[in-house]
Design an enzyme around this catalytic site. Structure first.
Site, PDB file in Angstrom:
ATOM      1  N   HIS A   1     -27.361 -21.341 -19.634  1.00  0.00           N
ATOM      2  CA  HIS A   1     -28.256 -21.883 -18.602  1.00  0.00           C
ATOM      3  C   HIS A   1     -27.904 -23.359 -18.387  1.00  0.00           C
ATOM      4  CE1 HIS A   1     -32.644 -22.536 -16.954  1.00  0.00           C
ATOM      5  NE2 HIS A   1     -31.767 -23.306 -16.359  1.00  0.00           N
TER       6      HIS A   1
ATOM      7  N   GLU B   1     -27.195 -27.760 -12.315  1.00  0.00           N
ATOM      8  CA  GLU B   1     -27.195 -28.186 -13.727  1.00  0.00           C
ATOM      9  C   GLU B   1     -26.459 -29.512 -13.905  1.00  0.00           C
ATOM     10  OE1 GLU B   1     -28.969 -26.727 -16.285  1.00  0.00           O
ATOM     11  OE2 GLU B   1     -29.801 -25.585 -14.622  1.00  0.00           O
TER      12      GLU B   1
ATOM     13  N   HIS C   1     -28.878 -32.478 -14.999  1.00  0.00           N
ATOM     14  CA  HIS C   1     -28.714 -32.784 -16.428  1.00  0.00           C
ATOM     15  C   HIS C   1     -27.380 -33.471 -16.748  1.00  0.00           C
ATOM     16  CE1 HIS C   1     -32.309 -30.442 -17.348  1.00  0.00           C
ATOM     17  NE2 HIS C   1     -31.842 -29.480 -16.579  1.00  0.00           N
TER      18      HIS C   1
END
Ligand code: 5GP
Ligand code: 5GP
Length: 230
Positions: A65, A119, A123
């Site tokens: 993920h 992502e 992040h």
């Protein structure tokens, strides 16, 4: 006397300034990563359902993920650098592995690029003091190989067969195999049952290996949870 005091004041300011900057730049930084993997069966059997990627049904294995920079106090930075957009040309050598190990299950079907872009931007950009875009994705791929979650579980007789297992046995089997205690996130299947959804493992700032988690996320599963098939 006044001049002496003033220069003393200036001197102490000069001495303090660098440490102020050091403190503020480290607060922009992060302490460790959560490496988060999802069980596709549990993403797909909810009321919301899922869509397979354009490359086809993923393997019956945990998928990545994300790799999420975090602070020891449980908070986390996000969307740290708008000047570094996702650029698939920098990771062209990794794309075929990413399709296998980091498949997207959101609807509508996609190649995965939108997931990887999300992502990276949310992040990955917060880990730039340590790793660049290529290293970010490469690090996550290497961690997936290294942790081999499904191997750890099946070795302990815990299989994705729709049966229920104790949360403790799931946690223990991963600890036994990797050396570190993971955190398990559950979600609810179509019939409202609590099931194994995501596994969080903590990784040191350089992305090179697992560590004991400085802090666990919040939320909890039941004592017995289902491991759905996929
Ligand atoms: P949820 O609210 O579904 O738990 O999380 C939504 C999203 O918020 C996650 O996919 C992730 O992007 C981010 N997130 C949630 N919890 C954490 C956390 O503890 N650390 C970090 N770095 N991100 C998190
Ligand atoms: P996070 O929860 O990491 O902030 O955000 C996840 C985002 O990626 C959501 O917008 C979600 O729709 C998208 N996404 C695409 N594919 C997947 C997938 O396979 N799993 C999850 N959890 N999110 C996905």
């Amino acid at each position: 006397m006044k001049i002496f005091q003033a220069s003393l004041c200036l001197l102490s300011l000069l001495l303090i300034l660098p440490s102020l900057f050091a403190a503020s730049s480290s607060s922009e930084d992060f302490d460790f990563f959560y490496f988060v993997q999802q069980w596709p069966g549990s993403y797909c059997d909810t009321q919301k359902s899922c869509c397979y990627p354009t490359s086809g049904k993923p393997a019956a294995d945990f998928g990545i993920h994300g790799l999420w920079p975090n602070y020891k106090d449980g908070t986390y930075p996000s969307n740290c650098d708008q000047t570094k957009p996702f650029d698939s040309s920098t990771i062209s050598d990794l794309i075929s592995s990413m399709k296998k190990s980091w498949p997207t299950l959101a609807c509508p079907s996609g190649s995965g690029e939108a997931f990887w872009e999300h992502e990276w931007e949310k992040h990955g950009t917060c880990s730039e003091s340590v790793i660049d875009q290529h290293q970010y994705f490469q690090t996550a791929l290497a961690l997936k190989q290294k942790t081999n979650l499904l191997g750890a579980l099946t070795k302990a007789g815990i299989n994705p067969d729709g049966k229920s297992y104790t949360l403790e046995s799931i946690r223990d089997s991963i600890k036994e195999s990797t050396g570190f205690t993971p955190w398990i996130e559950c979600n609810r299947g179509g019939s409202g049952n609590s099931q194994l959804y995501q596994v969080y493992q903590c990784v040191d700032r350089s992305g090179s290996g697992l560590i004991e988690c400085p802090v666990f996320p919040h939320g909890k599963c039941g004592a017995e949870i289902e491991f759905p098939s996929f």
